[in-house]
Motif scaffolding. Structure first.
Motif, short mmCIF file in Angstrom:
data_model
loop_
_atom_site.label_atom_id
_atom_site.label_comp_id
_atom_site.label_asym_id
_atom_site.label_seq_id
_atom_site.Cartn_x
_atom_site.Cartn_y
_atom_site.Cartn_z
N GLU A 346 0.83 -1.20 0.00
CA GLU A 346 0.00 0.00 0.00
C GLU A 346 0.86 1.25 0.00
OE1 GLU A 346 -2.65 -0.20 3.27
OE2 GLU A 346 -3.75 -1.95 2.51
N GLU A 347 2.18 1.06 0.01
CA GLU A 347 3.12 2.18 0.03
C GLU A 347 3.34 2.68 -1.39
OE1 GLU A 347 7.82 3.02 1.13
OE2 GLU A 347 6.86 1.15 1.76
N VAL A 348 2.46 3.54 -1.84
CA VAL A 348 2.52 4.06 -3.21
C VAL A 348 3.45 5.27 -3.22
CG1 VAL A 348 1.23 4.98 -5.14
CG2 VAL A 348 0.21 3.23 -3.68
N SER A 349 4.68 5.06 -3.64
CA SER A 349 5.66 6.15 -3.65
C SER A 349 6.71 5.87 -4.70
CB SER A 349 6.33 6.28 -2.27
OG SER A 349 7.15 5.15 -2.03
N GLU A 350 7.64 6.79 -4.83
CA GLU A 350 8.74 6.61 -5.77
C GLU A 350 9.87 5.79 -5.15
OE1 GLU A 350 10.00 10.33 -7.28
OE2 GLU A 350 8.14 10.73 -8.37
N ASP A 351 9.64 5.28 -3.92
CA ASP A 351 10.66 4.47 -3.26
C ASP A 351 10.54 2.99 -3.59
OD1 ASP A 351 11.75 6.68 -2.03
OD2 ASP A 351 10.39 6.56 -0.32
N ARG A 352 9.51 2.63 -4.39
CA ARG A 352 9.34 1.21 -4.74
C ARG A 352 9.35 1.08 -6.26
NH1 ARG A 352 8.56 -1.74 -0.29
NH2 ARG A 352 8.28 -3.61 -1.56
N LYS A 369 -8.25 -6.38 -17.89
CA LYS A 369 -8.42 -5.00 -17.41
C LYS A 369 -7.87 -4.81 -16.00
CE LYS A 369 -12.31 -3.54 -20.30
NZ LYS A 369 -12.14 -4.61 -21.29
N GLN A 370 -6.89 -5.62 -15.64
CA GLN A 370 -6.24 -5.48 -14.35
C GLN A 370 -4.85 -6.10 -14.42
OE1 GLN A 370 -7.99 -7.76 -11.16
NE2 GLN A 370 -8.71 -9.36 -12.54
N VAL A 371 -3.98 -5.66 -13.50
CA VAL A 371 -2.62 -6.18 -13.47
C VAL A 371 -2.16 -6.24 -12.01
CG1 VAL A 371 -1.56 -3.89 -13.75
CG2 VAL A 371 -0.29 -5.94 -14.42
N ARG A 372 -1.43 -7.28 -11.68
CA ARG A 372 -0.89 -7.45 -10.33
C ARG A 372 0.61 -7.17 -10.38
NH1 ARG A 372 -4.84 -10.61 -11.64
NH2 ARG A 372 -3.51 -12.01 -12.84
N LEU A 373 1.07 -6.30 -9.49
CA LEU A 373 2.45 -5.85 -9.53
C LEU A 373 3.22 -6.31 -8.30
CD1 LEU A 373 1.97 -2.15 -10.75
CD2 LEU A 373 2.35 -4.22 -12.12
N THR A 374 4.43 -6.82 -8.54
CA THR A 374 5.36 -7.14 -7.47
C THR A 374 6.42 -6.05 -7.43
OG1 THR A 374 5.01 -9.51 -7.83
CG2 THR A 374 6.95 -8.87 -6.55
N THR A 375 6.70 -5.52 -6.26
CA THR A 375 7.61 -4.38 -6.16
C THR A 375 8.76 -4.68 -5.20
OG1 THR A 375 6.41 -3.35 -4.32
CG2 THR A 375 5.68 -2.81 -6.56
N MET A 376 9.71 -3.80 -5.22
CA MET A 376 10.88 -3.90 -4.35
C MET A 376 11.32 -2.47 -4.02
SD MET A 376 14.47 -5.88 -5.09
CE MET A 376 13.77 -7.49 -4.75
N LYS A 377 11.90 -2.29 -2.85
CA LYS A 377 12.40 -0.97 -2.50
C LYS A 377 13.45 -0.52 -3.49
CE LYS A 377 11.52 -1.10 2.49
NZ LYS A 377 12.16 -1.02 3.83
N ASN A 378 13.43 0.74 -3.82
CA ASN A 378 14.38 1.30 -4.78
C ASN A 378 15.82 1.06 -4.35
OD1 ASN A 378 14.74 2.98 -7.23
ND2 ASN A 378 15.77 4.36 -5.79
N GLU A 379 16.05 1.04 -3.05
CA GLU A 379 17.41 0.84 -2.54
C GLU A 379 17.92 -0.58 -2.76
OE1 GLU A 379 16.57 -0.11 2.15
OE2 GLU A 379 16.27 1.96 1.44
N ASP A 380 17.01 -1.50 -3.13
CA ASP A 380 17.41 -2.88 -3.37
C ASP A 380 17.54 -3.21 -4.86
OD1 ASP A 380 17.49 -3.44 -0.65
OD2 ASP A 380 15.36 -3.96 -0.60
N VAL A 381 17.29 -2.25 -5.72
CA VAL A 381 17.43 -2.44 -7.17
C VAL A 381 18.66 -1.68 -7.63
CG1 VAL A 381 16.36 -2.13 -9.43
CG2 VAL A 381 14.94 -2.69 -7.45
#
Length: 510
Positions: A346-352, A369-381
């Motif tokens: 739920e952390e919608v930011s530029e940090d992920r 009409k939908q997509v599921r997204l897997t994210t990671m902290k920007n500091e880990d990419v």
């Protein structure tokens, strides 16, 4: 004033104007097709334009003996008699054939003659909207007379009440002495000149009202290959022009159909696997080509483009690849396309950063009409840059086996670290010959990214060295065994990872 036709639209220009005056933003390296005014010969084609109250579409009828009903004939009811998700039927009108009284299978875009109640005096011109099996009261073999080759979005919009207002046979203008391609934007305009600046490609299975995902993987390859908006005509023949700038890639065989003029295919086997073909004329069906789309604008450019040149291309739809984007930007991009997003946070930011999307292909995303997204902290990419200019072959290998060839985010298995060196071991088969390329001579700069070449036993090993070194490369090998392929920008992030972990990387331009 001068009147010219620019991509189908009449444009007025001042006397003495040139191409750049009406194309101020055109890339000067991309070819434009020019058809000069003059006396040309008219050649009738096998294509017919059907104009309806919902728009127009084009069909091709291979058999010259087949005729279409005349909208001006009082015995032809030009309105849609019935319509459903699978087909739309205009009529009735009298015809002469023997109904087979058996179901047949139809593909999207098939055009057929059928009848109601097996009464040929109540026949219908039927347009198949999607693949289906039915008994349409047609003759043996399904009664298919042709296929829609342009305007498929129109056939999806047809509803009860729509009518055919006109059917006209299309004309091919065949005098090549008045047709050229050019990149010279200082070319003077001539009154009556026709200018084609780009090619439009419509992906099979895509329409505003429905999505067929049967060719989702090969369609995704097409959209990925052309996402730059450029078609590179690396080879041209009398029958086709080919773009293979990505090199060999595996593409599944999903749709084997005749390769007619304007068809778009991808080769699925052989040295040119993954190459995109645009057809200048009809050729036979091939088991090594999968049909993915149709040229809906710019066929003149397809016919005229010269080998070794490039032109602008627009695909419909535009690809949806959210990987590598910051989550906030990915959500905004998806919402703009009407796609609902389900993120793992739920952390919608530029940090992920988005590292994976499900579904993976554009047609599947548009269908659901939908997509599921897997994210990671920007500091880990970890961001890297690649030196394609000086190490094109090795960079291509690196992209293939890290995933960066197809996606904006790739993966590297962290193998081992010592001193100021970090080593990674992607699964590169032994058969891949990593020839020496861009080997260092004096020193290796700090943060250099390298791959061990085939002159050493550890060929395929990836390494980065934080500090400058005048003796060994980033993989710990002598200079002659080291191919420098780029630079790791975020080297400080490496220190947090443990051996055996998967590191996510993102390619950026410096």
């Amino acid at each position: 004033m001068i009147s010219v036709t620019l991509d189908g639209t009449i444009v007025q220009a001042d006397d003495g104007s040139c191409l750049k005056d009406i194309l101020p933003n055109h890339n000067p390296t991309l070819s434009i097709a020019i058809i000069r005014p003059g006396v040309v010969s008219e050649e009738a084609t096998r294509q017919y334009r059907i104009i309806t109250t919902s728009g127009e579409f084009v069909i091709e009828i291979p058999d010259v003996r087949v005729t279409l009903p005349d909208p001006g004939d009082p015995t032809f009811n030009t309105s849609i008699h019935w319509s459903d998700r699978y087909a739309a039927a205009f009529g009735p009108f009298p015809a002469d054939f023997q109904p087979a009284r058996a179901p047949s299978r139809y593909a999207r875009g098939d055009v057929l003659i059928g009848c109601g109640g097996y009464d040929k005096k109540r026949s219908y011109l039927i347009i198949s909207r999607q693949e289906h099996q039915a008994d349409h009261g047609s003759e043996t073999g399904g009664g298919i007379i042709g296929r829609v080759i342009a305007g498929r979005g129109v056939i999806d919009r047809l509803v009860i009440g729509d009518q055919i207002t006109k059917i006209e046979r299309m004309i091919s203008w065949a005098d090549s002495t008045h047709t050229v391609t050019t990149t010279d934007l200082s070319l003077p305009l001539e009154d009556g000149m026709e200018i084609i600046t780009h090619i439009n490609i419509h992906v099979d299975g895509y329409s505003d009202s429905s999505i067929d995902t049967g060719i989702a993987r090969s369609a995704e390859h097409l959209l990925f290959s052309l996402k730059s908006g450029i078609f590179y005509a690396e080879r041209t023949t009398s029958t086709h022009c080919m773009d293979a700038h990505l090199g060999p890639l595996d593409v599944p065989q999903e749709q084997k159909r005749p390769r007619r003029e304007g068809a778009v295919t991808i080769r699925t086997k052989g040295k040119q696997s993954g190459a995109i073909y645009l057809y200048r004329e009809d050729v036979a069906t091939s088991p090594y080509h999968t049909v993915v789309g149709q040229v809906t604008h710019g066929i003149e450019l397809v016919r005229l483009i010269q080998q070794g040149t490039a032109c602008a291309v627009i695909t419909e739809p535009v690809g949806i690849d959210l990987r590598g984007m910051h989550l906030k930007d990915a959500i905004a991009a998806a919402m703009e396309r009407g796609i609902e997003v389900h993120a793992d946070t739920e952390e919608v930011s530029e940090d992920r950063v988005v590292i994976h999307q499900d579904p993976e292909t554009t047609l599947e995303v548009l269908s659901e009409k939908q997509v599921r997204l897997t994210t990671m902290k920007n500091e880990d990419v970890i961001d890297i840059s690649l030196d394609e200019r000086n190490a094109s072959r090795t960079v291509d290998i690196f992209r293939r086996f890290t995933g960066l060839k197809l996606y904006s985010v790739g993966m590297l298995p962290f193998f081992f670290t010592f001193d100021d060196v970090w080593l990674f071991e992607p699964e590169i088969p032994e058969r891949i010959n990593i020839i020496p390329e861009n080997t260092p001579t004096a020193t290796v700069p700090a943060q250099a990214l390298a791959m061990t070449n085939a002159s050493r036993r550890g060929a395929g090993l990836i390494g980065v060295r934080i500090s400058e070194n005048a003796e060994f490369g980033p993989t710990g090998e002598p200079f002659e065994g080291t191919n420098i392929i780029g630079r790791v920008i975020d080297v400080e992030k490496l220190k947090k990872f443990k051996e055996g972990e998967i590191i996510y990387i993102r390619e950026v331009k410096e």
